[in-house]
Motif scaffolding. Structure first.
Motif, PDB file in Angstrom:
ATOM      1  N   ARG A  74       0.019  -0.036   1.850  1.00  0.00           N
ATOM      2  CA  ARG A  74       1.354   0.192   2.418  1.00  0.00           C
ATOM      3  C   ARG A  74       2.206   1.024   1.465  1.00  0.00           C
ATOM      4  O   ARG A  74       2.934   1.903   1.853  1.00  0.00           O
ATOM      5  N   ASP A  75       2.081   0.724   0.145  1.00  0.00           N
ATOM      6  CA  ASP A  75       2.895   1.409  -0.857  1.00  0.00           C
ATOM      7  C   ASP A  75       2.163   1.352  -2.191  1.00  0.00           C
ATOM      8  O   ASP A  75       1.581   0.324  -2.538  1.00  0.00           O
ATOM      9  N   HIS A 105      -1.241  -3.843   3.326  1.00  0.00           N
ATOM     10  CA  HIS A 105      -0.784  -4.252   4.663  1.00  0.00           C
ATOM     11  C   HIS A 105      -0.938  -5.760   4.838  1.00  0.00           C
ATOM     12  O   HIS A 105      -1.753  -6.398   4.176  1.00  0.00           O
ATOM     13  N   HIS A 106      -0.162  -6.307   5.755  1.00  0.00           N
ATOM     14  CA  HIS A 106      -0.116  -7.761   5.956  1.00  0.00           C
ATOM     15  C   HIS A 106      -1.440  -8.353   6.437  1.00  0.00           C
ATOM     16  O   HIS A 106      -1.705  -9.524   6.233  1.00  0.00           O
ATOM     17  N   GLU A 148       2.063  -7.202   1.937  1.00  0.00           N
ATOM     18  CA  GLU A 148       3.370  -7.136   2.563  1.00  0.00           C
ATOM     19  C   GLU A 148       3.572  -8.376   3.444  1.00  0.00           C
ATOM     20  O   GLU A 148       2.641  -8.942   3.966  1.00  0.00           O
TER      21      GLU A 148
END
Length: 149
Positions: A74-75, A105-106, A148
C-alpha cells in the motif's frame, strides 16, 4: 557480460571552502562542504550523496523484491541515516541505517507479512551500493512492516 558506464563531470572553484558543480545523467547540482563541517554549505555534499545512493539503491531493490513476490504494498517509505565521525583524522563514514516502513494491504496473509519482513533485510544484502561499501561502512536495517487497517 554487458556493462553499463556512468560518467560524471565536475568543476571546482576555490580551495576547501570553495564550491563546485557536478553533472551526471539527470543529476546536475552544486556541491560543497556542509556548514556544520566548516564549509560554505552550498548545494549537496559527498556525505548526502553517499546516503542518497545507498537509500535509493535499497528502496528500489526492496520494491522490486516485493513486486516479484507479489506482495501487495500500500505504501513504502524510507528514512536513511548516515553517521560520519568528524573527530578522527581524515574523517570516516561510519554507518548507514535504513529505516523502511512497509504498509501492506489489509488482506495480506501471515506468510506475505513474513516474506515482506525478510525482504527488508535481504534487500540490503542485494543492493549494489551496499555491496560496494560493505566492510568499510557498518550497514543496518530497522524495518517496520504493518498491515493497513
Amino acid at each position: 557480460m554487458p556493462k553499463h558506464e556512468f560518467r560524471l563531470t565536475a568543476d571546482w572553484f576555490g580551495g576547501r571552502g570553495g564550491e563546485g558543480r557536478i553533472a551526471t545523467g539527470n543529476l546536475v547540482t552544486k556541491v560543497s562542504i556542509p556548514e556544520d563541517m566548516k564549509g560554505p554549505g552550498i548545494g549537496t555534499n559527498p556525505d548526502e550523496m553517499m546516503i542518497g545512493a545507498a537509500a535509493t539503491c535499497y528502496i528500489i531493490t526492496l520494491a522490486a523484491m516485493l513486486e516479484r513476490k507479489k506482495i501487495p504494498v500500500r505504501d513504502l517509505t524510507l528514512e536513511t541515516v548516515g553517521i560520519v565521525n568528524v573527530e578522527i583524522t581524515g574523517q570516516k563514514f561510519e554507518s548507514i541505517t535504513h529505516r523502511p516502513k512497509v504498509v501492506l494491504h489489509h488482506d495480506v496473509t501471515v506468510n506475505q507479512m513474513e516474506e515482506a519482513r525478510k525482504a527488508t533485510e535481504v534487500a540490503e544484502k542485494r543492493c549494489m551500493i551496499s555491496n560496494a561499501i560493505r566492510g568499510n561502512v557498518a550497514l543496518a536495517v530497522e524495518a517496520t512492516v504493518i498491515q493497513e487497517k
